[in-house]
Design an enzyme around this catalytic site. Structure first.
Site, PDB file in Angstrom:
ATOM      1  N   TYR A   1       0.817  -1.217   0.000  1.00 23.73           N
ATOM      2  CA  TYR A   1       0.000   0.000   0.000  1.00 23.73           C
ATOM      3  C   TYR A   1       0.853   1.272   0.000  1.00 23.73           C
ATOM      4  O   TYR A   1       0.415   2.317  -0.458  1.00 23.73           O
ATOM      5  CB  TYR A   1      -0.915   0.035   1.234  1.00 23.73           C
ATOM      6  CG  TYR A   1      -2.256  -0.647   1.053  1.00 23.73           C
ATOM      7  CD1 TYR A   1      -2.333  -1.976   0.675  1.00 23.73           C
ATOM      8  CD2 TYR A   1      -3.438   0.044   1.285  1.00 23.73           C
ATOM      9  CE1 TYR A   1      -3.562  -2.598   0.527  1.00 23.73           C
ATOM     10  CE2 TYR A   1      -4.674  -0.567   1.140  1.00 23.73           C
ATOM     11  CZ  TYR A   1      -4.729  -1.887   0.759  1.00 23.73           C
ATOM     12  OH  TYR A   1      -5.935  -2.492   0.611  1.00 23.73           O
TER      13      TYR A   1
ATOM     14  N   ASP B   1     -12.315  -9.222   3.919  1.00 23.09           N
ATOM     15  CA  ASP B   1     -13.584  -9.251   3.176  1.00 23.09           C
ATOM     16  C   ASP B   1     -14.084 -10.688   3.032  1.00 23.09           C
ATOM     17  O   ASP B   1     -15.282 -10.956   3.132  1.00 23.09           O
ATOM     18  CB  ASP B   1     -13.434  -8.627   1.781  1.00 23.09           C
ATOM     19  CG  ASP B   1     -13.769  -7.138   1.769  1.00 23.09           C
ATOM     20  OD1 ASP B   1     -13.397  -6.445   2.740  1.00 23.09           O
ATOM     21  OD2 ASP B   1     -14.394  -6.667   0.793  1.00 23.09           O
TER      22      ASP B   1
ATOM     23  N   ASP C   1      -6.312  -7.152   3.870  1.00 26.79           N
ATOM     24  CA  ASP C   1      -7.444  -6.480   3.221  1.00 26.79           C
ATOM     25  C   ASP C   1      -8.333  -7.525   2.559  1.00 26.79           C
ATOM     26  O   ASP C   1      -9.554  -7.538   2.739  1.00 26.79           O
ATOM     27  CB  ASP C   1      -6.917  -5.478   2.192  1.00 26.79           C
ATOM     28  CG  ASP C   1      -8.048  -4.797   1.443  1.00 26.79           C
ATOM     29  OD1 ASP C   1      -8.983  -4.318   2.117  1.00 26.79           O
ATOM     30  OD2 ASP C   1      -8.019  -4.755   0.204  1.00 26.79           O
TER      31      ASP C   1
ATOM     32  N   LYS D   1       3.200 -15.390   1.742  1.00 27.92           N
ATOM     33  CA  LYS D   1       3.373 -16.044   0.440  1.00 27.92           C
ATOM     34  C   LYS D   1       4.858 -16.317   0.268  1.00 27.92           C
ATOM     35  O   LYS D   1       5.503 -15.902  -0.699  1.00 27.92           O
ATOM     36  CB  LYS D   1       2.803 -15.137  -0.669  1.00 27.92           C
ATOM     37  CG  LYS D   1       2.717 -15.781  -2.040  1.00 27.92           C
ATOM     38  CD  LYS D   1       1.685 -16.887  -2.156  1.00 27.92           C
ATOM     39  CE  LYS D   1       1.772 -17.547  -3.529  1.00 27.92           C
ATOM     40  NZ  LYS D   1       0.924 -18.763  -3.633  1.00 27.92           N
TER      41      LYS D   1
ATOM     42  N   ASP E   1      -2.996 -18.136  -0.191  1.00 30.53           N
ATOM     43  CA  ASP E   1      -4.025 -18.786  -1.021  1.00 30.53           C
ATOM     44  C   ASP E   1      -4.709 -19.901  -0.234  1.00 30.53           C
ATOM     45  O   ASP E   1      -5.940 -20.024  -0.220  1.00 30.53           O
ATOM     46  CB  ASP E   1      -3.427 -19.272  -2.358  1.00 30.53           C
ATOM     47  CG  ASP E   1      -2.121 -20.046  -2.205  1.00 30.53           C
ATOM     48  OD1 ASP E   1      -1.575 -20.119  -1.083  1.00 30.53           O
ATOM     49  OD2 ASP E   1      -1.634 -20.580  -3.223  1.00 30.53           O
TER      50      ASP E   1
END
Ligand code: IPM
Ligand code: MN
Length: 334
Positions: free
Chosen positions: A118, A225, A221, A164, A197
């Site tokens: 970000y 959701d 983020d 990751k 993932d």
């Protein structure tokens, strides 16, 4: 505001409120989504309670004039690097959730909020190539991981670190740093790693396995959701962003322009964010009472449309307020 005032009255404390613009309205009024007056007020206060920013009217804006840029600058300004997003699914909401496994899930996503892709430099878009940079240094990882471990100590003693590291150097440093801190200071906590993932899949297949989840800005983020599908609506999720001088408290949801002004938005995310703010300000009993008011609304089926009900914003808030009134002992009645 009704509920915070009700809480202050019932629990006999006082709060000074000041109102300032951020996002679209700030842009219209001053040309800046985070005007100087808002900056000054937010750095000189104990807590900031934030509504959602943005809407179709401002979607064409770019760069620093975007509403989201105002929000990101505010997070950075306050150094609110630890974003805590609790997700708990009471049975009554589990039944409404599209995710069959969700009832009983109870986790907190600890999202790093002021670093990563970000904010990483270089960034930009020129001559047909755009670039963003995912970047963390060890100190940034240590401070967010420490928050996650401490939170786990106060909860169920388990942290899942999401990265990751099979592909990204940044994630390799993340994983090594989290493990080093774990063995130095928190070896009584159960620590597991998941690739992001796989974490997304596990959150749907087996959400009850998670207690505290700690992860980088972008992964947090996206996962928050995803996790919002567990209670059935993004509208119920609160968040607290801490670490800096003032805490920043905001619902996870956006501005929902399609229902703006209709009085039917779910207020639970904002109300529960206010409860997190009360905790932060040392008013734990009031925070508890606010939360139990929300639970009461859920159990009584006083729900807004996003949760399959037909109650208005005000009606949901009124159930929570009644809970405050029930606490109020009128001195003249003693
Ligand atoms: C959130 C939002 C923000 C983010 C947007 C509005 C910039 O999606 O708080 O999750 O990406 O952090
Ligand atoms: Mn988001």
């Amino acid at each position: 505001m009704r509920i915070l005032q009700g809480a202050a009255e019932a629990f006999d404390f006082s709060m000074d409120f000041a109102f300032h613009l951020v996002g679209g309205e700030a842009l219209d009024a001053t040309g800046d989504p985070l005007p100087a007056a808002t900056r000054a007020a937010c750095t000189d206060t104990d807590a900031v309670l934030l509504g959602a920013v943005g809407g179709p009217k401002w979607d064409h804006e770019t760069g620093p004039r975007r509403c989201e840029a105002g929000l990101l600058s505010l997070r950075k300004l306050l150094d609110a690097y630890a974003n805590l997003r609790p997700i708990s699914v009471p049975d009554a909401l589990g039944r409404l959730s599209p995710v069959a496994t969700s009832a009983g899930a109870d986790m907190v996503i600890v999202r790093e909020l002021t670093g990563g892709i970000y904010f990483g430099e270089p960034r930009g878009n020129a001559n047909g190539t755009a670039i963003n940079t995912m970047r963390y240094d060890r100190e940034e990882i240590i401070r967010i991981a420490r928050i996650a471990f401490r939170l786990a100590e106060a909860r169920n003693g388990s942290v899942t670190s999401v990265d990751k590291s099979n592909v990204l150097e940044v994630s390799r440093l993340w994983r090594d740093t989290v493990h080093a801190l774990h063995s130095e200071e928190f070896d009584q906590i159960e620590l597991a790693d998941l690739y992001v993932d796989n974490a997304a899949m596990q959150m749907v297949l087996d959400p009850r396995r998670f207690d505290v989840v700690v992860t980088a800005n972008l992964f947090g983020d996206i996962l928050s959701d995803l996790a919002a599908t567990l209670p059935g609506s993004l509208g119920v999720l609160p968040s607290a962003s801490v670490g800096g001088s003032a805490g920043l408290f905001e619902p996870v949801h956006g501005s929902a322009p399609d229902i703006a002004g209709k009085g039917i938005a779910n207020p639970m995310g904002a109300i529960l964010s206010a409860a997190m703010m009360l905790d932060h300000l040392g008013e734990a009993s009031a925070a508890h009472q606010v939360r139990s008011g929300v639970t009461e609304a859920i159990n009584r089926g006083v729900l807004t449309r996003d949760l399959g009900g037909s109650a208005s914003t005000r009606e949901v808030a009124s159930v929570v307020l009644q809970r405050m009134a029930a606490m109020h002992v009128n001195p003249s009645a003693i």
